[in-house]
Write a protein that holds these residues in place. Structure first.
Motif, short mmCIF file in Angstrom:
data_model
loop_
_atom_site.label_atom_id
_atom_site.label_comp_id
_atom_site.label_asym_id
_atom_site.label_seq_id
_atom_site.Cartn_x
_atom_site.Cartn_y
_atom_site.Cartn_z
N HIS A 203 0.79 -1.24 0.00
CA HIS A 203 0.00 0.00 0.00
C HIS A 203 0.82 1.29 0.00
CE1 HIS A 203 -3.74 -2.22 0.33
NE2 HIS A 203 -3.10 -3.02 1.18
N TYR A 204 2.10 1.20 0.33
CA TYR A 204 2.89 2.43 0.29
C TYR A 204 3.49 2.67 -1.09
CZ TYR A 204 5.88 6.23 1.78
OH TYR A 204 6.46 7.48 1.89
N GLN A 205 3.43 1.66 -1.94
CA GLN A 205 4.04 1.76 -3.27
C GLN A 205 3.54 2.97 -4.05
OE1 GLN A 205 6.54 0.10 -4.16
NE2 GLN A 205 6.54 -1.74 -2.90
N SER A 206 2.23 3.20 -3.99
CA SER A 206 1.68 4.34 -4.76
C SER A 206 2.20 5.67 -4.20
CB SER A 206 0.15 4.32 -4.74
OG SER A 206 -0.30 4.33 -3.40
N PHE A 207 2.26 5.76 -2.88
CA PHE A 207 2.72 7.01 -2.24
C PHE A 207 4.18 7.31 -2.63
CE2 PHE A 207 -0.62 5.52 0.68
CZ PHE A 207 -1.44 6.65 0.70
N ARG A 208 5.02 6.28 -2.65
CA ARG A 208 6.43 6.51 -2.95
C ARG A 208 6.61 6.99 -4.39
NH1 ARG A 208 9.44 0.71 -3.91
NH2 ARG A 208 11.08 2.04 -4.71
N LYS A 209 5.62 6.64 -5.23
CA LYS A 209 5.70 7.10 -6.62
C LYS A 209 5.04 8.47 -6.81
CE LYS A 209 5.78 2.41 -8.34
NZ LYS A 209 4.91 1.26 -8.60
N GLY A 210 4.56 9.02 -5.73
CA GLY A 210 3.93 10.35 -5.80
C GLY A 210 2.44 10.31 -6.09
N LEU A 211 1.82 9.14 -5.88
CA LEU A 211 0.38 9.02 -6.16
C LEU A 211 -0.42 8.91 -4.87
CD1 LEU A 211 0.68 6.28 -8.92
CD2 LEU A 211 0.31 8.73 -9.31
N LEU A 212 -1.59 9.51 -4.86
CA LEU A 212 -2.50 9.35 -3.73
C LEU A 212 -3.67 8.50 -4.20
CD1 LEU A 212 -2.65 12.92 -2.10
CD2 LEU A 212 -1.63 10.89 -1.12
N GLN A 213 -3.60 7.20 -3.96
CA GLN A 213 -4.68 6.32 -4.43
C GLN A 213 -5.68 6.07 -3.31
OE1 GLN A 213 -3.16 2.75 -6.21
NE2 GLN A 213 -2.80 3.77 -8.16
N LEU A 214 -6.94 6.21 -3.66
CA LEU A 214 -8.00 6.08 -2.66
C LEU A 214 -7.96 4.71 -1.97
CD1 LEU A 214 -10.41 7.53 -1.38
CD2 LEU A 214 -11.88 6.47 -3.10
N SER A 215 -7.69 3.65 -2.73
CA SER A 215 -7.70 2.30 -2.14
C SER A 215 -6.62 2.18 -1.06
CB SER A 215 -7.47 1.25 -3.23
OG SER A 215 -6.22 1.47 -3.83
N ASP A 216 -5.47 2.79 -1.29
CA ASP A 216 -4.39 2.71 -0.30
C ASP A 216 -4.69 3.59 0.93
OD1 ASP A 216 -2.88 0.93 -1.84
OD2 ASP A 216 -2.15 2.57 -3.08
#
Lengths: 241, 311
Positions: A203-216
């Motif tokens: 779940h942190y993968q999206s954040f580290r790429k600069g994305l804020l994904q609702l599911s995470d």
């Protein structure tokens, strides 16, 4: 809400008056600085965004460990010292106790996270990354800290000793992270379910790429909510049994 | 003020207290007396809404403790066996925090704190960190947190535990000062504590109330007669003569190696002065003195404990 804030202030004051708060903050900041140094000026050439991604990813584990250590200060320490009786004999609800302590730990840890912000800012000296990328990474770190603090609160609620609370939190969090690797040797559909449990690896993968994904975001918020809710139930059982 | 009706509390299969029933009136100072494990702390924790009774009912000021514990907590001050303090706080900060927890506003706390410091004797250490205080002072801080919100009911679990003799005297004076301002419940296994601070005694033995009343009532209840005799003669002869008296339960002879005058305390289950005198004279001992020693609380406690153990 007044009682929650009262407890939050008391806890925050305890963090800044005792060596343990500073020690955890100092170690977390030092580890982040060392790992940033290794990534940024280590062997091989990397793109600025790669440096940031790697720093955020490793930093997430540092924050995860720091949050786990905070669990000893939450409920187990008070139970062990006997101070919990003051709260239990006062007209204050169990959810107020849990929320007050959780917020104090989250605020303190968020300050530690923000203080490490100078490290990604250093990338601007010789490179270029977007502020949004840094922002997303840090939001993710705060959400991750929140979820681990929730797990810590739950472990602390039924641990007789602060050390056991830390150990239990570490075991639970490590178990969740290891699920990512267990998933690799598991067949679908179980594979997806097991992999879903991992906070940083999944779940942190999206954040580290600069994305804020609702599911995470939902994953971290849900984990925080249910662990805190369980801690409230445990506390209620202990107070009035 | 307090009505306890048939209250039982089990920890697993062990009954810590069984069928407790008693009433405490407003303004009374009641002491729970008993040996370790008698159920004193469990009783006080039940009354503090820290424990839920397994069965039975507790009503405080007409409020059912099981249904509305939160309401009761508003007018209770509780000092557990270990003062519930935060070592990193100063005394003033801690008492402010305790007051705010009990829903006092800042103005009320500002007005109340000097009074509390006066009563408990904490002026000198008001700004000291609690970690730097002696056990006696920490105990005072514990009492201060229990009274800061002027609770109607003050519950003190072993308030003199761990204190030195000077601190004990000061603590007794403090509890006496608090009488009249609060209804006080305290627990102890030290008999003199009860005598000097409480106007009512509830003796607990193995989880049940073995006796209750004032000290005078309890002394009468046991119907024990304690006689002090002074004789000139032989130690063993005196012991045998006294033990031959049918009504005598116990003989305690004070050691006196320097002479032949012996002093003995004789406990009998009824007035046995005549028989004791005849037995001493019959054994060819010279009776120098004989008088009834008033049955004290200690004797009452020992008698009741023995009765409980024998049952």
């Amino acid at each position: 809400m007044k009682a929650v804030w009262l407890l939050t202030r008391r806890e925050l004051s305890a963090y800044v008056r005792t060596p343990s708060g500073y020690l955890i903050a100092a170690i977390a900041l030092l580890l982040n600085a060392l790992q940033f140094n290794a990534i940024a000026v280590g062997e091989g050439r990397r793109l600025s965004s790669e440096v940031l991604e790697l720093f955020l990813f490793n930093g997430a584990f540092v924050i995860e460990a720091a949050a786990a250590i905070f669990s000893m200060r939450m409920l187990a320490e008070e139970r062990s010292s006997g101070a919990q009786t003051l709260l239990f004999t006062s007209p204050i609800k169990e959810h107020e106790i849990v929320l007050g302590k959780y917020l104090a730990a989250l605020i303190f840890l968020s300050v530690v996270i923000v203080l490490s912000g100078y490290l990604p800012a250093l990338i601007f000296v010789n490179g270029k990354v977007s502020l949004g990328h840094i922002f997303a990474g840090y939001v993710g770190m705060v959400l991750l800290a929140s979820a681990v603090l929730g797990i810590g609160m739950l472990a602390s609620s039924f641990s007789p000793h602060p050390f056991i609370a830390v150990l239990l939190t570490a075991v639970i969090v490590s178990g969740l992270e290891l699920s990512w690797f267990v998933a690799k040797i598991t067949d679908p559909p179980l594979k997806t379910v097991i992999a879903w449990a991992s906070p940083v690896w999944n779940h942190y993968q999206s954040f580290r790429k600069g994305l804020l994904q609702l599911s995470d975001v939902t994953y971290f918020v849900t984990l925080t909510y249910f662990t805190l809710l369980a801690a409230v139930r445990v506390l209620r059982g202990q107070r009035w049994r | 003020m307090i009505l306890v009706d048939q209250v039982t509390k089990y920890y697993g299969a062990h009954a810590a207290v069984r069928d407790l029933s008693f009433e405490i009136a407003e303004g009374q100072c009641a002491g729970f007396l008993g040996l370790n494990g008698a159920g004193k702390t469990t009783t006080l924790r039940l009354l503090s809404c820290l424990l839920l009774p397994t069965s039975g009912r507790i009503t405080i000021r007409g409020i059912d403790a099981e249904a509305q514990p939160h309401e009761i907590r508003k007018f209770i001050g509780f000092l557990p066996d270990r003062p519930p303090v935060y070592n990193e706080m100063t005394v003033s900060e801690y008492l402010r925090f305790a007051g705010q927890l009990r829903q006092m506003d800042r103005g009320a706390i500002d007005r109340r704190l000097p009074e509390v410091f006066d009563v408990v004797g904490l002026h000198a250490v008001a700004d000291a960190p609690i970690s730097s205080l002696s056990h006696g002072y920490k105990q005072r801080v514990g009492i201060a947190q229990a009274i800061v919100h002027e609770p109607a009911l003050l519950i003190l679990d072993e308030p003199i535990q761990g204190l030195d003799p000077v601190q004990i005297v000061e603590m007794r004076a403090l509890i006496r000062e608090l009488r009249g301002k609060h209804t006080i419940l305290l627990s102890t296994h030290i008999l003199s504590e009860i005598r000097q601070t409480c106007d009512r005694v509830l003796m607990l033995h193995e989880g049940i109330i073995a006796a209750e009343g004032t000290e005078a009532e309890l002394s009468g209840e046991t119907r024990a007669s304690v006689v002090k005799v002074i004789v000139r003669g032989d130690h063993a002869t005196l012991n045998k003569a006294l033990k031959d008296v049918e009504t005598v339960d116990e003989v305690r002879i004070a050691e006196n190696p320097s002479g032949d005058i012996i002093e003995a305390i004789v406990t009998a289950h009824e007035d046995a002065r005549g028989e004791i005198a005849r037995a001493i004279v019959g054994a060819n001992l010279e009776l120098l003195g004989l008088g009834e020693k008033q049955s004290d609380l200690e004797q009452v406690f020992l008698n009741l404990s023995r009765a409980g153990a024998g049952s």
